[in-house]
Write a protein that holds these residues in place. Structure first.
Motif, PDB file in Angstrom:
ATOM      1  N   UNK A 176       0.831  -1.205   0.000  1.00  0.00           N
ATOM      2  CA  UNK A 176       0.000   0.000   0.000  1.00  0.00           C
ATOM      3  C   UNK A 176       0.861   1.249   0.000  1.00  0.00           C
ATOM      4  N   UNK A 177       1.962   1.220   0.746  1.00  0.00           N
ATOM      5  CA  UNK A 177       2.873   2.366   0.750  1.00  0.00           C
ATOM      6  C   UNK A 177       3.481   2.579  -0.634  1.00  0.00           C
ATOM      7  N   UNK A 209       2.057   1.644  -3.508  1.00  0.00           N
ATOM      8  CA  UNK A 209       0.956   2.142  -4.332  1.00  0.00           C
ATOM      9  C   UNK A 209       0.778   3.643  -4.118  1.00  0.00           C
ATOM     10  N   UNK A 210       0.804   4.066  -2.858  1.00  0.00           N
ATOM     11  CA  UNK A 210       0.680   5.491  -2.546  1.00  0.00           C
ATOM     12  C   UNK A 210       1.824   6.279  -3.172  1.00  0.00           C
ATOM     13  N   UNK A 211       3.039   5.724  -3.094  1.00  0.00           N
ATOM     14  CA  UNK A 211       4.205   6.415  -3.658  1.00  0.00           C
ATOM     15  C   UNK A 211       4.068   6.580  -5.166  1.00  0.00           C
ATOM     16  N   UNK A 212       3.598   5.540  -5.847  1.00  0.00           N
ATOM     17  CA  UNK A 212       3.428   5.628  -7.295  1.00  0.00           C
ATOM     18  C   UNK A 212       2.355   6.650  -7.661  1.00  0.00           C
ATOM     19  N   UNK A 213       1.275   6.675  -6.884  1.00  0.00           N
ATOM     20  CA  UNK A 213       0.232   7.686  -7.127  1.00  0.00           C
ATOM     21  C   UNK A 213       0.785   9.088  -6.897  1.00  0.00           C
ATOM     22  N   UNK A 214       1.582   9.227  -5.876  1.00  0.00           N
ATOM     23  CA  UNK A 214       2.156  10.534  -5.522  1.00  0.00           C
ATOM     24  C   UNK A 214       3.083  11.037  -6.629  1.00  0.00           C
ATOM     25  N   UNK A 215       3.883  10.143  -7.178  1.00  0.00           N
ATOM     26  CA  UNK A 215       4.876  10.537  -8.173  1.00  0.00           C
ATOM     27  C   UNK A 215       4.293  10.629  -9.574  1.00  0.00           C
ATOM     28  N   UNK A 216       3.433   9.659  -9.928  1.00  0.00           N
ATOM     29  CA  UNK A 216       2.933   9.584 -11.298  1.00  0.00           C
ATOM     30  C   UNK A 216       1.603  10.298 -11.497  1.00  0.00           C
ATOM     31  N   UNK A 217       0.875  10.517 -10.407  1.00  0.00           N
ATOM     32  CA  UNK A 217      -0.458  11.112 -10.501  1.00  0.00           C
ATOM     33  C   UNK A 217      -0.516  12.455 -11.201  1.00  0.00           C
ATOM     34  N   UNK A 274      -8.969   2.951   2.282  1.00  0.00           N
ATOM     35  CA  UNK A 274      -9.153   4.066   3.212  1.00  0.00           C
ATOM     36  C   UNK A 274      -7.824   4.769   3.495  1.00  0.00           C
ATOM     37  N   UNK A 275      -6.741   3.980   3.613  1.00  0.00           N
ATOM     38  CA  UNK A 275      -5.408   4.566   3.835  1.00  0.00           C
ATOM     39  C   UNK A 275      -5.026   5.481   2.675  1.00  0.00           C
ATOM     40  N   UNK A 276      -5.235   5.007   1.445  1.00  0.00           N
ATOM     41  CA  UNK A 276      -4.881   5.807   0.272  1.00  0.00           C
ATOM     42  C   UNK A 276      -5.715   7.074   0.192  1.00  0.00           C
ATOM     43  N   UNK A 277      -6.989   6.966   0.515  1.00  0.00           N
ATOM     44  CA  UNK A 277      -7.852   8.152   0.472  1.00  0.00           C
ATOM     45  C   UNK A 277      -7.417   9.175   1.518  1.00  0.00           C
ATOM     46  N   UNK A 278      -7.121   8.703   2.729  1.00  0.00           N
ATOM     47  CA  UNK A 278      -6.673   9.626   3.780  1.00  0.00           C
ATOM     48  C   UNK A 278      -5.354  10.277   3.417  1.00  0.00           C
TER      49      UNK A 278
END
Length: 222
Positions: free
Chosen positions: A32-33, A35-43, A62-66
């Motif tokens: 999940x961390x 996944x969050x990192x990829x969203x943060x960088x590539x989003x 829920x973690x990703x949304x928060x």
């Protein structure tokens, strides 16, 4: 008794749709961390959506949304009610429905990430669900884990060994992990990272970007 890893699903037609990237690995490895990192960088530059898997909860979604790494509406949660590998390899219907719903609602998309629930070293995605796969291990599991192999470790398109910052605390030798991972992966790439120390996971994001360039060239503009 060995597990049955046969994939009886057809590969989904790749033309004109988003790349579907599966992220699997054991409980607590940092899926999940990552996944969050990829969203943060590539989003900021890609049209993204995410499907998470938990057995009974929606905790990872829920973690990703928060964390605010992506528009919350672009994050779908699947409650598998069964072993994680069943929902990503054997009975992929719920995940496939979630992916296709996101593509209809927000498409055209560039990338859909499907994060598996925490599983063991045998976890692999059906090619009917994921076009490419990342498998995540963590250093805290010990430096012996890569040489244990298993389909997740040996056949994933990319092996990520996470939490390198913990190596001194658990007496893990990163050189040994690199050597053993290389030996069992037949030339497939291995990347070391610490998402805690580098929240953007830039090396992994760069690998995904290269993958996406090839995918777009081969399947979208062909």
């Amino acid at each position: 008794m060995g597990a049955n890893h046969d994939d009886h699903h057809r590969v989904a037609d790749p033309h004109g749709r988003a790349l579907r990237l599966g992220i699997g690995g054991p409980v607590g490895s940092g899926k999940t961390a990552l996944t969050a990192a990829l969203c943060r960088t590539l989003g900021p530059t890609l049209r993204l959506a995410v499907v998470t898997n938990d057995i009974y909860t929606t905790e990872d979604a829920d973690f990703l949304r928060r964390a605010g790494v992506l528009d919350p509406e672009r994050i779908a949660a699947v409650q598998t009610g069964c072993c994680p590998h069943t929902a990503i390899r054997d009975d992929i219907a719920a995940n496939l429905d979630a992916v296709e719903t996101l593509e209809r609602r927000f498409g055209p998309l560039d990338l859909v990430i499907v994060e598996s629930g925490g599983d063991n070293l045998t976890a692999t995605f059906s090619r009917g669900l994921a076009d490419r796969q990342i498998f995540v291990l963590d250093v805290a599991g010990g430096d012996k884990v890569p040489r244990k192999g298993g389909p997740g470790v040996t056949t994933a398109d990319l092996l990520v060994i996470n939490k390198t910052d913990l190596a001194p605390m658990v007496d893990a030798d990163l050189t040994v992990m690199s050597r053993d991972a290389t030996a069992v992966r037949d030339g497939r790439p291995v990347l070391f990272t610490s998402v805690r120390e580098e929240p953007g996971a830039h090396a992994v994001a760069e690998w995904v970007t290269g993958l996406l360039r090839s995918w777009t060239h081969d399947h979208v503009h062909a």
